[in-house]
Design a protein around this motif. Structure first.
Motif, PDB file in Angstrom:
ATOM      1  N   ASP A 202       0.806  -1.221   0.000  1.00  0.00           N
ATOM      2  CA  ASP A 202       0.000   0.000   0.000  1.00  0.00           C
ATOM      3  C   ASP A 202       0.838   1.269   0.000  1.00  0.00           C
ATOM      4  O   ASP A 202       0.398   2.315  -0.492  1.00  0.00           O
ATOM      5  N   ASP A 203       2.046   1.202   0.564  1.00  0.00           N
ATOM      6  CA  ASP A 203       2.846   2.423   0.672  1.00  0.00           C
ATOM      7  C   ASP A 203       3.729   2.676  -0.547  1.00  0.00           C
ATOM      8  O   ASP A 203       4.534   3.616  -0.548  1.00  0.00           O
ATOM      9  N   VAL A 204       3.581   1.868  -1.588  1.00  0.00           N
ATOM     10  CA  VAL A 204       4.260   2.152  -2.854  1.00  0.00           C
ATOM     11  C   VAL A 204       3.637   3.395  -3.481  1.00  0.00           C
ATOM     12  O   VAL A 204       2.407   3.541  -3.515  1.00  0.00           O
ATOM     13  N   LYS A 205       4.466   4.285  -3.992  1.00  0.00           N
ATOM     14  CA  LYS A 205       3.984   5.480  -4.686  1.00  0.00           C
ATOM     15  C   LYS A 205       4.141   5.288  -6.186  1.00  0.00           C
ATOM     16  O   LYS A 205       5.190   4.846  -6.655  1.00  0.00           O
ATOM     17  N   PHE A 206       3.077   5.616  -6.945  1.00  0.00           N
ATOM     18  CA  PHE A 206       3.161   5.405  -8.383  1.00  0.00           C
ATOM     19  C   PHE A 206       3.177   6.723  -9.153  1.00  0.00           C
ATOM     20  O   PHE A 206       2.593   7.722  -8.744  1.00  0.00           O
ATOM     21  N   TYR A 207       3.892   6.660 -10.271  1.00  0.00           N
ATOM     22  CA  TYR A 207       4.045   7.785 -11.190  1.00  0.00           C
ATOM     23  C   TYR A 207       3.470   7.376 -12.549  1.00  0.00           C
ATOM     24  O   TYR A 207       4.017   6.480 -13.196  1.00  0.00           O
ATOM     25  N   PRO A 208       2.396   8.003 -13.020  1.00  0.00           N
ATOM     26  CA  PRO A 208       1.775   7.616 -14.289  1.00  0.00           C
ATOM     27  C   PRO A 208       2.384   8.335 -15.489  1.00  0.00           C
ATOM     28  O   PRO A 208       3.187   9.261 -15.338  1.00  0.00           O
ATOM     29  N   GLY A 209       1.947   7.921 -16.677  1.00  0.00           N
ATOM     30  CA  GLY A 209       2.483   8.482 -17.911  1.00  0.00           C
ATOM     31  C   GLY A 209       1.780   9.717 -18.423  1.00  0.00           C
ATOM     32  O   GLY A 209       2.261  10.344 -19.383  1.00  0.00           O
ATOM     33  N   HIS A 210       0.649  10.094 -17.832  1.00  0.00           N
ATOM     34  CA  HIS A 210      -0.098  11.289 -18.264  1.00  0.00           C
ATOM     35  C   HIS A 210      -0.757  11.938 -17.056  1.00  0.00           C
ATOM     36  O   HIS A 210      -1.007  11.284 -16.030  1.00  0.00           O
ATOM     37  N   GLU A 211      -1.083  13.196 -17.202  1.00  0.00           N
ATOM     38  CA  GLU A 211      -1.887  13.890 -16.206  1.00  0.00           C
ATOM     39  C   GLU A 211      -3.357  13.796 -16.617  1.00  0.00           C
ATOM     40  O   GLU A 211      -3.873  14.643 -17.338  1.00  0.00           O
ATOM     41  N   TYR A 212      -4.013  12.731 -16.166  1.00  0.00           N
ATOM     42  CA  TYR A 212      -5.407  12.462 -16.522  1.00  0.00           C
ATOM     43  C   TYR A 212      -6.316  12.467 -15.286  1.00  0.00           C
ATOM     44  O   TYR A 212      -7.428  11.945 -15.336  1.00  0.00           O
ATOM     45  N   THR A 213      -5.849  13.057 -14.196  1.00  0.00           N
ATOM     46  CA  THR A 213      -6.587  12.937 -12.941  1.00  0.00           C
ATOM     47  C   THR A 213      -8.005  13.470 -13.035  1.00  0.00           C
ATOM     48  O   THR A 213      -8.957  12.811 -12.592  1.00  0.00           O
ATOM     49  N   LEU A 214      -8.186  14.645 -13.591  1.00  0.00           N
ATOM     50  CA  LEU A 214      -9.525  15.230 -13.637  1.00  0.00           C
ATOM     51  C   LEU A 214     -10.434  14.471 -14.595  1.00  0.00           C
ATOM     52  O   LEU A 214     -11.650  14.426 -14.398  1.00  0.00           O
ATOM     53  N   HIS A 215      -9.839  13.859 -15.602  1.00  0.00           N
ATOM     54  CA  HIS A 215     -10.623  12.968 -16.468  1.00  0.00           C
ATOM     55  C   HIS A 215     -11.122  11.774 -15.659  1.00  0.00           C
ATOM     56  O   HIS A 215     -12.294  11.387 -15.746  1.00  0.00           O
ATOM     57  N   GLY A 216     -10.229  11.200 -14.859  1.00  0.00           N
ATOM     58  CA  GLY A 216     -10.614  10.058 -14.041  1.00  0.00           C
ATOM     59  C   GLY A 216     -11.565  10.412 -12.925  1.00  0.00           C
ATOM     60  O   GLY A 216     -12.318   9.556 -12.432  1.00  0.00           O
ATOM     61  N   ALA A 217     -11.574  11.679 -12.508  1.00  0.00           N
ATOM     62  CA  ALA A 217     -12.431  12.103 -11.396  1.00  0.00           C
ATOM     63  C   ALA A 217     -13.902  11.885 -11.695  1.00  0.00           C
ATOM     64  O   ALA A 217     -14.686  11.563 -10.791  1.00  0.00           O
ATOM     65  N   SER A 218     -14.293  12.040 -12.949  1.00  0.00           N
ATOM     66  CA  SER A 218     -15.708  11.861 -13.292  1.00  0.00           C
ATOM     67  C   SER A 218     -16.155  10.425 -13.037  1.00  0.00           C
ATOM     68  O   SER A 218     -17.252  10.189 -12.520  1.00  0.00           O
ATOM     69  N   ASP A 219     -15.308   9.463 -13.352  1.00  0.00           N
ATOM     70  CA  ASP A 219     -15.623   8.055 -13.070  1.00  0.00           C
ATOM     71  C   ASP A 219     -15.662   7.794 -11.574  1.00  0.00           C
ATOM     72  O   ASP A 219     -16.557   7.115 -11.061  1.00  0.00           O
ATOM     73  N   ALA A 220     -14.669   8.346 -10.875  1.00  0.00           N
ATOM     74  CA  ALA A 220     -14.596   8.114  -9.431  1.00  0.00           C
ATOM     75  C   ALA A 220     -15.834   8.657  -8.730  1.00  0.00           C
ATOM     76  O   ALA A 220     -16.393   8.014  -7.838  1.00  0.00           O
ATOM     77  N   LEU A 221     -16.276   9.833  -9.124  1.00  0.00           N
ATOM     78  CA  LEU A 221     -17.449  10.429  -8.492  1.00  0.00           C
ATOM     79  C   LEU A 221     -18.739   9.730  -8.918  1.00  0.00           C
ATOM     80  O   LEU A 221     -19.693   9.642  -8.135  1.00  0.00           O
ATOM     81  N   PHE A 222     -18.768   9.230 -10.143  1.00  0.00           N
ATOM     82  CA  PHE A 222     -19.969   8.526 -10.621  1.00  0.00           C
ATOM     83  C   PHE A 222     -20.233   7.289  -9.762  1.00  0.00           C
ATOM     84  O   PHE A 222     -21.375   6.984  -9.414  1.00  0.00           O
ATOM     85  N   PHE A 223     -19.160   6.603  -9.390  1.00  0.00           N
ATOM     86  CA  PHE A 223     -19.321   5.360  -8.638  1.00  0.00           C
ATOM     87  C   PHE A 223     -19.201   5.553  -7.130  1.00  0.00           C
ATOM     88  O   PHE A 223     -19.629   4.695  -6.371  1.00  0.00           O
ATOM     89  N   SER A 224     -18.618   6.672  -6.701  1.00  0.00           N
ATOM     90  CA  SER A 224     -18.392   6.867  -5.263  1.00  0.00           C
ATOM     91  C   SER A 224     -18.629   8.326  -4.873  1.00  0.00           C
ATOM     92  O   SER A 224     -17.804   8.945  -4.204  1.00  0.00           O
ATOM     93  N   SER A 225     -19.754   8.881  -5.286  1.00  0.00           N
ATOM     94  CA  SER A 225     -20.001  10.309  -5.058  1.00  0.00           C
ATOM     95  C   SER A 225     -20.053  10.661  -3.578  1.00  0.00           C
ATOM     96  O   SER A 225     -19.784  11.806  -3.202  1.00  0.00           O
ATOM     97  N   ASN A 226     -20.394   9.695  -2.730  1.00  0.00           N
ATOM     98  CA  ASN A 226     -20.483   9.955  -1.296  1.00  0.00           C
ATOM     99  C   ASN A 226     -19.238   9.523  -0.531  1.00  0.00           C
ATOM    100  O   ASN A 226     -19.244   9.503   0.700  1.00  0.00           O
ATOM    101  N   SER A 227     -18.183   9.187  -1.252  1.00  0.00           N
ATOM    102  CA  SER A 227     -16.963   8.706  -0.608  1.00  0.00           C
ATOM    103  C   SER A 227     -16.106   9.882  -0.137  1.00  0.00           C
ATOM    104  O   SER A 227     -15.630  10.676  -0.960  1.00  0.00           O
ATOM    105  N   PRO A 228     -15.879  10.018   1.176  1.00  0.00           N
ATOM    106  CA  PRO A 228     -14.998  11.089   1.662  1.00  0.00           C
ATOM    107  C   PRO A 228     -13.588  10.971   1.088  1.00  0.00           C
ATOM    108  O   PRO A 228     -12.954  11.982   0.786  1.00  0.00           O
ATOM    109  N   ALA A 229     -13.105   9.730   0.925  1.00  0.00           N
ATOM    110  CA  ALA A 229     -11.753   9.530   0.398  1.00  0.00           C
ATOM    111  C   ALA A 229     -11.639  10.027  -1.036  1.00  0.00           C
ATOM    112  O   ALA A 229     -10.675  10.712  -1.397  1.00  0.00           O
ATOM    113  N   ALA A 230     -12.635   9.694  -1.870  1.00  0.00           N
ATOM    114  CA  ALA A 230     -12.602  10.124  -3.269  1.00  0.00           C
ATOM    115  C   ALA A 230     -12.714  11.637  -3.385  1.00  0.00           C
ATOM    116  O   ALA A 230     -12.010  12.272  -4.178  1.00  0.00           O
ATOM    117  N   ASN A 231     -13.590  12.223  -2.600  1.00  0.00           N
ATOM    118  CA  ASN A 231     -13.749  13.675  -2.648  1.00  0.00           C
ATOM    119  C   ASN A 231     -12.502  14.400  -2.158  1.00  0.00           C
ATOM    120  O   ASN A 231     -12.105  15.430  -2.723  1.00  0.00           O
TER     121      ASN A 231
END
Length: 239
Positions: free
Chosen positions: A165-194
């Motif tokens: 769990d404590d491994v830190k990952f570095y991705p190949g693109h800055e797509y975070t806000l693109h991914g945020a829509s999926d994360a909120l769609f499935f976990s809109s009430n998740s404090p961790a996701a928000n």
């Protein structure tokens, strides 16, 4: 131990991340996934880095376009998946699943993750708890299936989920806000996701990359990593 410098390439177009990786003990360095040369050459001059290697995660042009020029400029060797040799510009050294590759005194473990492409690999530095995921895993989302099958992508994601769990990952693109829509769609009430998304927005507003991110947080918030079985994962893909 390694030091990592993040370099944004193709800003506003593809928002690629390339990385300068240096073994602190020996000073030996590598460029990972050189999307374009100019910003990387500038960064190498700034940090007084002369890379001995060019590490590729996969063959797509936006991760290999700088291979040939950087190889010539620094007399560097290109290292990539053995099975992808014919598709990697300037290919010199092949690596395979479970191989180790030494950057100075720092050990990289090779993890093969077919899905986005066939022959995609992760560069994992277990002693440093650092993982470079290319286009396999992004913040809050994953790479598209250009060549592999959903089953292959699912199998590859399980390899990431098994890492500490404590491994830190570095991705190949800055797509975070693109991914945020999926994360909120499935976990809109998740404090961790928000909290994740709020933190990401703050970083981006300040001109900072969102990564690195601990896998613990990604496992809690990325819907593709949260999927408990293949059917759940497949339903995410076809939504």
């Amino acid at each position: 131990m390694i030091d990592v410098k993040t370099v944004l390439c193709r800003p506003g177009r593809m928002d690629n991340y390339s990385y300068l990786i240096t073994d602190k003990e020996t000073g030996q360095s590598a460029v990972l996934d050189p999307s374009e040369t100019e910003p990387l050459i500038t960064a190498c001059k700034k940090y007084n880095i002369s890379p001995k290697y060019i590490f590729n995660t996969h063959h797509h042009f936006d991760h290999t376009d700088g291979n040939l020029e950087l190889k010539k400029l620094f007399n560097a060797q290109v290292v990539a998946c053995s099975s992808d040799a014919s598709r990697i510009p300037g290919f010199d050294i092949g690596v395979s699943e479970n191989n180790n590759f030494m950057l100075g005194q720092s050990r990289a473990e090779i993890i093969r993750v077919d899905g986005h492409t066939i022959g995609h690999i992760l560069w994992y530095f277990p002693e440093d708890k650092i993982l470079f995921t290319g286009d396999m895993l992004f913040n809050l989302c994953i790479g598209g299936l250009f060549e592999g099958t959903p089953e292959q992508m699912w199998h590859s994601l399980q390899k990431i989920k098994k890492l500490p769990d404590d491994v830190k990952f570095y991705p190949g693109h800055e797509y975070t806000l693109h991914g945020a829509s999926d994360a909120l769609f499935f976990s809109s009430n998740s404090p961790a996701a928000n909290a994740y998304i709020k933190n990401a927005q703050t970083k981006l507003q300040n001109g900072l990359p969102v990564a690195p991110t601990e896998l613990k947080v990604e496992k809690e918030c990325n819907p593709y990593l949260k999927a408990g079985n293949f059917d759940e994962f497949f339903n995410l893909l076809i939504r």
